[in-house]
Design a protein around this motif. Structure first.
Motif, PDB file in Angstrom:
ATOM      1  N   GLN A 141       1.078  -1.229  -0.127  1.00  0.00           N
ATOM      2  CA  GLN A 141      -0.095  -0.225  -0.093  1.00  0.00           C
ATOM      3  C   GLN A 141       1.160   1.213   0.143  1.00  0.00           C
ATOM      4  N   LEU A 142       2.014   1.233   0.618  1.00  0.00           N
ATOM      5  CA  LEU A 142       2.962   2.231   0.528  1.00  0.00           C
ATOM      6  C   LEU A 142       3.490   2.481  -0.690  1.00  0.00           C
ATOM      7  N   GLU A 143       3.608   1.504  -1.665  1.00  0.00           N
ATOM      8  CA  GLU A 143       4.272   1.528  -2.963  1.00  0.00           C
ATOM      9  C   GLU A 143       3.017   2.010  -3.827  1.00  0.00           C
ATOM     10  N   TYR A 144       1.769   1.544  -3.545  1.00  0.00           N
ATOM     11  CA  TYR A 144       0.551   2.050  -4.310  1.00  0.00           C
ATOM     12  C   TYR A 144       0.397   3.771  -4.090  1.00  0.00           C
ATOM     13  N   ALA A 145       0.578   3.997  -2.806  1.00  0.00           N
ATOM     14  CA  ALA A 145       0.277   5.550  -2.462  1.00  0.00           C
ATOM     15  C   ALA A 145       1.293   6.536  -3.533  1.00  0.00           C
ATOM     16  N   ILE A 146       2.233   5.936  -4.214  1.00  0.00           N
ATOM     17  CA  ILE A 146       3.045   6.892  -5.017  1.00  0.00           C
ATOM     18  C   ILE A 146       2.212   7.408  -6.163  1.00  0.00           C
ATOM     19  N   ALA A 147       1.404   6.668  -6.608  1.00  0.00           N
ATOM     20  CA  ALA A 147       0.373   6.910  -7.711  1.00  0.00           C
ATOM     21  C   ALA A 147       0.837   7.690  -8.563  1.00  0.00           C
ATOM     22  N   GLY A 148       1.905   7.230  -9.125  1.00  0.00           N
ATOM     23  CA  GLY A 148       2.340   8.131 -10.554  1.00  0.00           C
ATOM     24  C   GLY A 148       2.990   9.251 -10.235  1.00  0.00           C
ATOM     25  N   VAL A 149       3.643   9.800  -9.123  1.00  0.00           N
ATOM     26  CA  VAL A 149       4.338  10.929  -8.712  1.00  0.00           C
ATOM     27  C   VAL A 149       5.739  10.698  -9.461  1.00  0.00           C
ATOM     28  N   ASP A 150       6.332  11.702 -10.304  1.00  0.00           N
ATOM     29  CA  ASP A 150       7.682  11.747 -10.852  1.00  0.00           C
ATOM     30  C   ASP A 150       8.329  12.831 -10.072  1.00  0.00           C
ATOM     31  N   THR A 151       9.376  12.328  -9.344  1.00  0.00           N
ATOM     32  CA  THR A 151      10.080  13.204  -8.422  1.00  0.00           C
ATOM     33  C   THR A 151      11.431  12.177  -8.360  1.00  0.00           C
ATOM     34  N   ASP A 152      12.648  13.182  -8.228  1.00  0.00           N
ATOM     35  CA  ASP A 152      14.022  12.536  -7.428  1.00  0.00           C
ATOM     36  C   ASP A 152      14.126  13.086  -6.247  1.00  0.00           C
ATOM     37  N   GLU A 153      13.291  13.708  -5.536  1.00  0.00           N
ATOM     38  CA  GLU A 153      13.481  14.102  -4.099  1.00  0.00           C
ATOM     39  C   GLU A 153      13.632  13.050  -3.304  1.00  0.00           C
ATOM     40  N   HIS A 154      14.659  13.136  -2.341  1.00  0.00           N
ATOM     41  CA  HIS A 154      14.637  12.234  -1.319  1.00  0.00           C
ATOM     42  C   HIS A 154      14.936  12.629   0.024  1.00  0.00           C
ATOM     43  N   TYR A 155      14.904  12.053   1.222  1.00  0.00           N
ATOM     44  CA  TYR A 155      15.226  12.514   2.385  1.00  0.00           C
ATOM     45  C   TYR A 155      16.758  12.392   2.715  1.00  0.00           C
ATOM     46  N   GLY A 156      17.068  12.813   3.942  1.00  0.00           N
ATOM     47  CA  GLY A 156      18.600  12.634   4.375  1.00  0.00           C
ATOM     48  C   GLY A 156      18.823  11.288   5.054  1.00  0.00           C
ATOM     49  N   PHE A 157      19.960  10.912   4.999  1.00  0.00           N
ATOM     50  CA  PHE A 157      20.230   9.797   5.821  1.00  0.00           C
ATOM     51  C   PHE A 157      21.966   9.792   6.156  1.00  0.00           C
ATOM     52  N   LYS A 158      22.404   8.782   6.659  1.00  0.00           N
ATOM     53  CA  LYS A 158      24.030   8.921   6.846  1.00  0.00           C
ATOM     54  C   LYS A 158      24.468   7.341   6.891  1.00  0.00           C
ATOM     55  N   VAL A 159      25.558   7.402   6.230  1.00  0.00           N
ATOM     56  CA  VAL A 159      26.119   6.287   6.437  1.00  0.00           C
ATOM     57  C   VAL A 159      27.550   6.021   7.102  1.00  0.00           C
ATOM     58  N   PHE A 160      27.927   5.329   8.022  1.00  0.00           N
ATOM     59  CA  PHE A 160      28.881   5.404   8.843  1.00  0.00           C
ATOM     60  C   PHE A 160      29.503   4.169   9.273  1.00  0.00           C
ATOM     61  N   ARG A 161      30.564   3.653   9.608  1.00  0.00           N
ATOM     62  CA  ARG A 161      31.171   2.648  10.342  1.00  0.00           C
ATOM     63  C   ARG A 161      30.590   2.339  11.946  1.00  0.00           C
ATOM     64  N   ASP A 162      30.282   1.214  11.931  1.00  0.00           N
ATOM     65  CA  ASP A 162      29.871   0.713  13.536  1.00  0.00           C
ATOM     66  C   ASP A 162      31.285   0.397  14.151  1.00  0.00           C
ATOM     67  N   ARG A 163      31.821   1.344  14.558  1.00  0.00           N
ATOM     68  CA  ARG A 163      33.226   1.148  15.403  1.00  0.00           C
ATOM     69  C   ARG A 163      32.989   0.364  16.609  1.00  0.00           C
ATOM     70  N   LEU A 164      31.643   0.351  17.246  1.00  0.00           N
ATOM     71  CA  LEU A 164      31.692  -0.301  18.466  1.00  0.00           C
ATOM     72  C   LEU A 164      31.688  -1.637  17.988  1.00  0.00           C
ATOM     73  N   HIS A 165      31.402  -2.241  16.761  1.00  0.00           N
ATOM     74  CA  HIS A 165      31.409  -3.602  16.462  1.00  0.00           C
ATOM     75  C   HIS A 165      32.786  -4.386  16.388  1.00  0.00           C
ATOM     76  N   ASP A 166      33.827  -3.373  15.997  1.00  0.00           N
ATOM     77  CA  ASP A 166      35.219  -4.153  16.236  1.00  0.00           C
ATOM     78  C   ASP A 166      35.683  -2.670  16.513  1.00  0.00           C
ATOM     79  N   PRO A 167      36.072  -2.285  17.525  1.00  0.00           N
ATOM     80  CA  PRO A 167      36.865  -1.131  18.271  1.00  0.00           C
ATOM     81  C   PRO A 167      38.324  -1.314  17.761  1.00  0.00           C
ATOM     82  N   HIS A 168      38.909  -2.421  17.660  1.00  0.00           N
ATOM     83  CA  HIS A 168      40.283  -2.551  17.112  1.00  0.00           C
ATOM     84  C   HIS A 168      40.676  -2.544  15.819  1.00  0.00           C
ATOM     85  N   ASP A 169      39.720  -2.769  15.071  1.00  0.00           N
ATOM     86  CA  ASP A 169      39.841  -2.891  13.603  1.00  0.00           C
ATOM     87  C   ASP A 169      38.523  -2.206  12.991  1.00  0.00           C
ATOM     88  N   GLY A 170      38.535  -0.648  13.076  1.00  0.00           N
ATOM     89  CA  GLY A 170      37.304  -0.101  12.652  1.00  0.00           C
ATOM     90  C   GLY A 170      37.058  -0.476  11.092  1.00  0.00           C
TER      91      GLY A 170
END
Length: 802
Positions: free
Chosen positions: A665-694
């Motif tokens: 239903q979330l896909e269907y809600a787009i209903a033909g809108v044509d836009t390249d706009e997007h929201y913000g997000f971040k990509v970063f290393r999870d150094r807590l996962h392996d603090p000795h070898d980030g």
């Protein structure tokens, strides 16, 4: 169009399979002493497609002598003639083969003359290992359809008309080689006329194993719910059609099982079927009398029309026409798509010609159960659903549902792989050990690797009921017997509680457990013929992770041509799912998990959010306490659950009656809108996962900014279709950003989330724009129906490492 209104059609076209003038059977050509013998072993889909009759006509037309026969390994041919004529024979064999034939390998060897005096079709042999490919069931060909509706033809109105170019295959075969005694047609001895066709090299029914007619073949009957025979033959079909026209629900025994049929135009009839079948909202498929009528209700592209009329004849997901109002809303509630198919057997053609309007055609079962295949079983299992039963007396060897396909990016994508597709294999680059893969828990199918071929079973379904589990066991036994293959090992999902996993554990075979999302990636790579290096993006609802949490938004790097186990190099930010599995059916619970991950106790100050309107204060208090304590609130990185959460936050869906409903239903809600706009997000290393070898730590794809900005859009009353488009665009950008960071050119998109047309197309286009090479599924489902193939590949690669 009523059957009584059918006009007389033209007489059938004359067939042109005439011997060439170069020679005739047994007549020696000039230079007999220069003759030699050619032996050919032909492997592939070469049984059940008229291959032996084709070889016979080709050889006799060229004046060659020898023989052809079927074996469990394929088709064997020996021909004698001059070297030049045998070279020409080889070339024409591949160039002029029957349209449904598929040659995997053709192994020729020249030998000394044996002195054959004629060319013949020899009896099949049953010795040796079984490696011939079994063809899927094939939709009625134009010639047989012509015969069925021609009043001058002896098969006029006969529901089981077929020839070497069409008809049942996988659903009737009991063992190899493909000969009538090895099919369920062995119960129907041919009459003299059918036998004459079967033995005539110039007839298209020459060696057609299911060949039959009204005199000697199967017939139909109409039964009451108590099993009383009400009427037979064409009168049964007429009465069945009348039942549907009057608003009744009809159970029809078809090719691979029963269908439940009802008038798709009447809301009350469709709702009655939903109530009886216990299917609350999941869309029903439609069976149409003609392509023209489909086009009246749906937008049909050239590629979609080809699929609808193809020999596979699947259900095709089509965009509804906004001007069409004839189909009841209850058929596909809230969906802009309809799943449409055309008749694919003479029985369906005759029935739909008499009915004359689109009908719901859904599997003959209760929700979560496998399709019924036996008429007596159907009386018991479909009691209370069907008003009448249109049955026949040809046994069905195995259940085969209708396949479901949609066209994305100009290519077909199989979403449910069954009739028309199963059990054709995926070919591996090199032979592997005989391996059984038992698939996943939902949308289950199994796979069996024999040599270079991975045979993927028909759709089995969710292993949620006793009947489904029994069907799963039957399919495994069936495949092992069909291919005379005894697995030396078995591979299963790493989830300890899946019924398929428990089967593997009890099998006594050496066992490999393969993580769910890695299997998805390997499946897509195998289908596309790539071995790495690659970045695999595996997004779905649920999968057991290496760390015991619920995965579903994963990125894997596959290196060294797949040798090492794919390493998890990134994943979506995790959040907790209050009440665990219950959140799958209630997106509002996923929404609480996402909101609490971002807001903590401040969640109560956002009471204007639709997701919070759907919860009582007591529920919010209880669920946030669960999250705080980590009790019955598992961590998840699932993209599917993130879709659910956003659907609830936006007020689209708070409860789901089937997996993926909120995301759809979330896909269907787009209903033909044509836009390249997007929201913000971040990509970063999870150094807590392996603090000795980030550098080895996985990347975290953090959607916090995405949700904050989405909520702001909601508060500022941005149109819902634009919010939905921005969210989907953001997910596509996340894939691109991880691909940039990881630096692999080949990017594999897999998992149930990539059934979403907008998400897949946007992601593929963005990857291509950035110079990456994306791959996605086509003939193997991206959902859990494709898992078994990936498990086979994983097992093979794992053994290569040892």
């Amino acid at each position: 169009m009523k059957m009584g209104q059918l006009t007389k059609t033209a007489s059938p076209p004359m067939h042109t399979h005439q011997p060439a003038k170069r020679g005739s059977p047994g007549r020696p050509l000039a230079g007999r002493s220069k003759h030699t013998r050619l032996r050919i072993v032909i492997r592939g889909a070469v049984q059940g497609v008229g291959f032996r009759p084709f070889v016979y006509r080709l050889a006799t037309g060229m004046g060659l002598t020898g023989w052809v026969n079927n074996s469990p390994q394929g088709v064997f041919v020996e021909v004698e003639g001059t070297k030049a004529s045998l070279d020409e024979f080889l070339l024409r064999l591949e160039r002029e083969k029957p349209p449904r034939a598929f040659i995997q390998s053709l192994e020729p060897i020249f030998l000394d003359r044996a002195g054959y005096t004629a060319f013949e079709i020899r009896p099949s042999v049953a010795d040796g290992s079984k490696s011939a490919l079994i063809l899927p069931d094939i939709a009625t060909c134009p010639d047989c359809l012509h015969d069925t509706f021609d009043p001058t033809n002896r098969r006029y109105l006969y529901p089981f008309t077929n020839c070497t170019n069409c008809g049942p295959r996988f659903s009737i075969i009991e063992s190899l080689p493909y000969d009538r005694p090895n099919t369920t047609m062995k119960h129907f001895p041919m009459c003299p006329e059918c036998r004459a066709e079967y033995e005539d090299p110039l007839d298209r029914r020459f060696h057609a194993q299911p060949n039959a007619c009204p005199v000697c073949g199967p017939h139909i009957e109409l039964w009451s719910p108590g099993g009383e025979v009400l009427t037979q033959h064409h009168e049964a079909l007429l009465a069945a059609a009348m039942e549907v026209s009057d608003g009744g629900i009809l159970a029809v025994k078809g090719l691979g099982g029963f269908l439940l049929i009802a008038d798709a135009r009447r809301e009350e009839v469709v709702m009655k079927l939903r109530a009886r079948k216990h299917r609350e909202a999941k869309p029903f498929a439609l069976l149409y009398p003609s392509l023209h009528m489909v086009e009246e209700h749906c937008e049909v592209s050239e590629a979609e029309a080809r699929l609808l009329t193809s020999p596979e004849s699947p259900i095709v997901l089509l965009k509804r026409r906004s001007t069409s109002r004839e189909i009841a809303n209850a058929v596909a509630p809230g969906s802009p798509y309809l799943g449409a198919m055309l008749p694919y057997t003479p029985l369906h053609h005759l029935l739909m010609a008499e009915i004359g309007f689109p009908v719901v055609a859904t599997s003959g079962n209760l929700t979560d159960e496998p399709i019924c295949t036996d008429e007596h079983e159907a009386l018991a299992r479909l009691a209370g659903i069907a008003n009448l039963f249109l049955v026949h007396n040809r046994p069905i060897a195995r259940h085969v549902d209708d396949s479901i396909v949609r066209v994305l990016l100009g290519r077909e994508m199989v979403l449910r792989r069954a009739r028309g597709y199963a059990p054709l294999p995926v070919r591996l680059p090199a032979p592997v050990e005989t391996t059984l893969a038992v698939g996943a828990h939902f949308k289950n199918s199994i796979a069996l690797a024999v040599g270079q071929d991975v045979f993927i079973s028909q759709h089995i379904g969710d292993l949620e009921t006793v009947q489904a589990t029994e069907a799963f066991n039957r399919v495994i036994t069936d495949f092992e017997n069909l291919y005379d293959a005894r697995p030396t090992n078995v591979v299963c999902d790493s989830h300890p509680d899946y019924l398929s996993t428990r089967y593997a554990e009890k099998s006594g075979l050496p066992l490999l457990r393969m993580q769910h999302h890695r299997a998805h990636v390997y499946s897509c790579m195998a289908e596309n013929g790539i071995t790495g290096p690659a970045l695999g993006v595996s997004w779905d609802g649920t999968g057991y992770g290496d760390d015991g949490t619920v995965w579903g938004g994963e990125f894997f790097r596959v290196t060294d041509k797949g040798g090492p186990i794919a390493s998890r190099v990134a994943h979506l930010r995790t959040f907790r799912l209050p009440t665990g599995e219950k959140a799958v059916k209630e997106p509002r619970r996923a929404a609480i998990g996402v909101l609490y991950e971002l807001l903590g106790d401040r969640i109560v100050s956002r009471s204007k959010l639709p997701a919070l309107w759907a919860c009582t204060p007591e529920e919010v208090s209880l669920w946030t306490a669960m999250i705080n304590r980590g009790v019955n609130a598992p961590l998840t990185s699932s993209a599917g659950r993130l879709f659910d959460a956003v659907a609830s936050i936006l007020g689209i869906y708070h409860y789901s009656s089937f997996e993926g409903q909120a995301a759809m239903q979330l896909e269907y809600a787009i209903a033909g809108v044509d836009t390249d706009e997007h929201y913000g997000f971040k990509v970063f290393r999870d150094r807590l996962h392996d603090p000795h070898d980030g550098a080895k730590a996985p990347l975290i794809v953090d959607w916090a900014s995405t949700i904050y900005e989405l909520i702001l859009d909601l508060y500022f009353e941005t149109p819902l279709d634009r919010i939905a488009a921005r969210f989907h665009n953001t997910l596509a950008e996340m894939v691109v950003e991880v691909a940039r960071t990881i630096g692999e050119n080949h990017v594999v998109l897999t998992g149930g989330c990539f059934q979403n047309a907008y998400l897949l197309e946007k992601t593929v286009h963005r990857l291509q724009e950035e110079g990456f090479r994306p791959y996605w599924h086509q003939r193997v489902p991206p959902n859990d129906g494709g898992i078994a193939l990936g498990q086979i590949v994983a097992a093979n690669w794992s053994r290569q490492k040892e």
